[in-house]
Design a protein around this motif. Sequence first.
Motif, short mmCIF file in Angstrom:
data_model
loop_
_atom_site.label_atom_id
_atom_site.label_comp_id
_atom_site.label_asym_id
_atom_site.label_seq_id
_atom_site.Cartn_x
_atom_site.Cartn_y
_atom_site.Cartn_z
N LYS B 89 6.53 4.34 31.67
CA LYS B 89 5.71 3.95 32.57
C LYS B 89 4.84 3.02 31.16
O LYS B 89 4.37 1.79 31.40
N LEU B 90 4.39 3.59 30.13
CA LEU B 90 3.95 3.54 28.74
C LEU B 90 4.42 1.73 28.63
O LEU B 90 3.94 0.83 28.28
N LEU B 91 5.70 1.86 28.77
CA LEU B 91 6.70 0.59 28.13
C LEU B 91 7.22 -0.38 29.24
O LEU B 91 7.31 -1.50 28.94
N ASP B 92 6.67 0.08 30.54
CA ASP B 92 7.00 -0.76 31.50
C ASP B 92 8.50 -1.11 31.66
O ASP B 92 9.01 -2.69 31.48
N MET B 93 9.34 0.08 31.71
CA MET B 93 10.72 -0.25 31.59
C MET B 93 11.18 0.70 32.77
O MET B 93 10.35 1.84 33.00
N LEU B 105 13.33 6.12 21.45
CA LEU B 105 12.55 5.24 22.14
C LEU B 105 11.36 6.85 23.02
O LEU B 105 10.05 6.26 22.72
N ALA B 109 7.85 7.11 22.05
CA ALA B 109 6.61 7.05 23.26
C ALA B 109 5.33 8.33 23.23
O ALA B 109 4.07 8.74 23.75
#
Lengths: 373, 177
Positions: B89-93, B105, B109
């Motif tokens: 969610k944080l990285l839009d991945m 990663l 995060a």
Amino acid sequence: MRLKVLTVDDSKTVRIIVKKSFKGFDCEITEAQNGVEGLAMAAKVNPDIILLDITMPVMDGVEMLTKLKSDPALKAIPVIMLTAEAGRENVMKIAKIGVRDYIVKPFKEDVLVDKVSRVVDLRPAGEAAPIQKKIDDPIDILVVDDKPAIISQITEGFGHTPWNVKGVSSTGEAIDYCQKKLPDCIIISLSLPEDAAITLFRIIRSNAKTKYVPLFGLSVKTAVEEQARAQQAGFSTIIHKPIDFEELESKIGKAVNLDASGKYFDMGEGFMTVKLPKSCNAAVVNEVSTYLKAKTSEAVNAGISRIIFDAQNVASLNMDVIKLLLHSMKTCRDLSLKYALTGNDVVVEESKKFEESKDWKFCDSLETAKASI
Amino acid sequence: MQQTFPISDEELEALATNSIDSVFSTMLERSAILKQVIKIDEANHREGIRLPIDANTPMIAGTVGFLGNLTGIIYIFMELPLAMEATCKLLDMEESDIGVEDHELVNDAIGELTNMIVGTFKNDLSNKGYECRMTIPSILRGSNFSIEPAEVALRRIFKFDCEGRSFVIDVLMKEEN
């Protein structure tokens, strides 16, 4: 020209979020993991804005900010702190060093974009880029100042350029002028009565037609309070009186995105000449470096294989110039281009004092240099 | 012997829930509900305590300390699936973009999420007159965690539920003279 944003944060996550936030804008994001890398990157890419974390290993954000603000070449770059540290003491300490804004984590991406767009002209990606003018093309500069002597001084200061200076004395006249003709940039005196400069700034920025016109504040160097108010309102560049016209010309050229390569690069008769000016400070060296790669490619594509680095007008040889020349000469060697240097007596003498340049051979004129290669 | 502590349990619970609410709603667009509060003292847990989470579930723990009028450390223990969802969610991945083995990663995060949570907690403390500075986040991975502090005036464990997944905040702090 793409806006350059430098994000300095030890968290890769935050750097990715910053990149993601500006995805829809005409931006180039560069990254650094701590203050040391941040300072090096700031000197290398000369960003339009820095987003800076506080708690980082190696060198924290407060130390980096202090060093940045004490470096004449970097101190004008606006900084927005983006940090989880928001205690009152912290904020006060950082405000004293000089930041443009403060974003406390956690943050929404649109808040970040909004705060940055208050400081720099953020344009959506894909918006038609205006045709790039050259440094010797005429541009229109509107000066808003109630002191006719200042308007005359600016007109005279740009007398050697093809730039048109139009002076008006009030915000009303300025708005009327902008409705008739869109200027390429506007210089507003911050000492106009009743904070008229800030009012005019807001009107210009809220109008779709004028919102991207570069704005400069004009102020006496010692009027710190006036400048702080203007910066808080959103002025990103403030010009100090007495005006340094060389600096102002360079700032306008950059803000209006003028192609200044003509000042430094000349091609003809099978040669490309790189002309270094009298005052070769870090900003000039950075500007020359920006064009160097593209101009060298252009020369090679035009069948030119000989380059002259002309330092005859340079008043003093400094490490920035030496690094530029070292880098340029290496590029020539890599591309099998022939090159020669020219220099005056001062440059020749000073070159002997540096290990990197003590063996350089200078010609005393362009003709001699051309004949030598 | 424990010192008397200048912040009440109600205030501490409000600090913990506010920091979780603020970070989860802003960065993850999720809400988390406080399910359990465990008060630890020398009388009831002289030798530390097992955390109120499944000891066999792989966990990731972010930790950030703070130093000042109040000194302490906060651990956030998160089940690995929740950590992965939060990272996505944080990285839009997508999870497939990250990969199960990409510890760097996910660690980064969760470290940043912990930094934001402790930052919000610390800023609220600052508003109450307790100025502190934060340390750089660090990350632990494993299962069956047990924290046994050397010397601490106050320790509270808060268990939250976030859409069916559990995580725990372990707050250890003392007042500096």
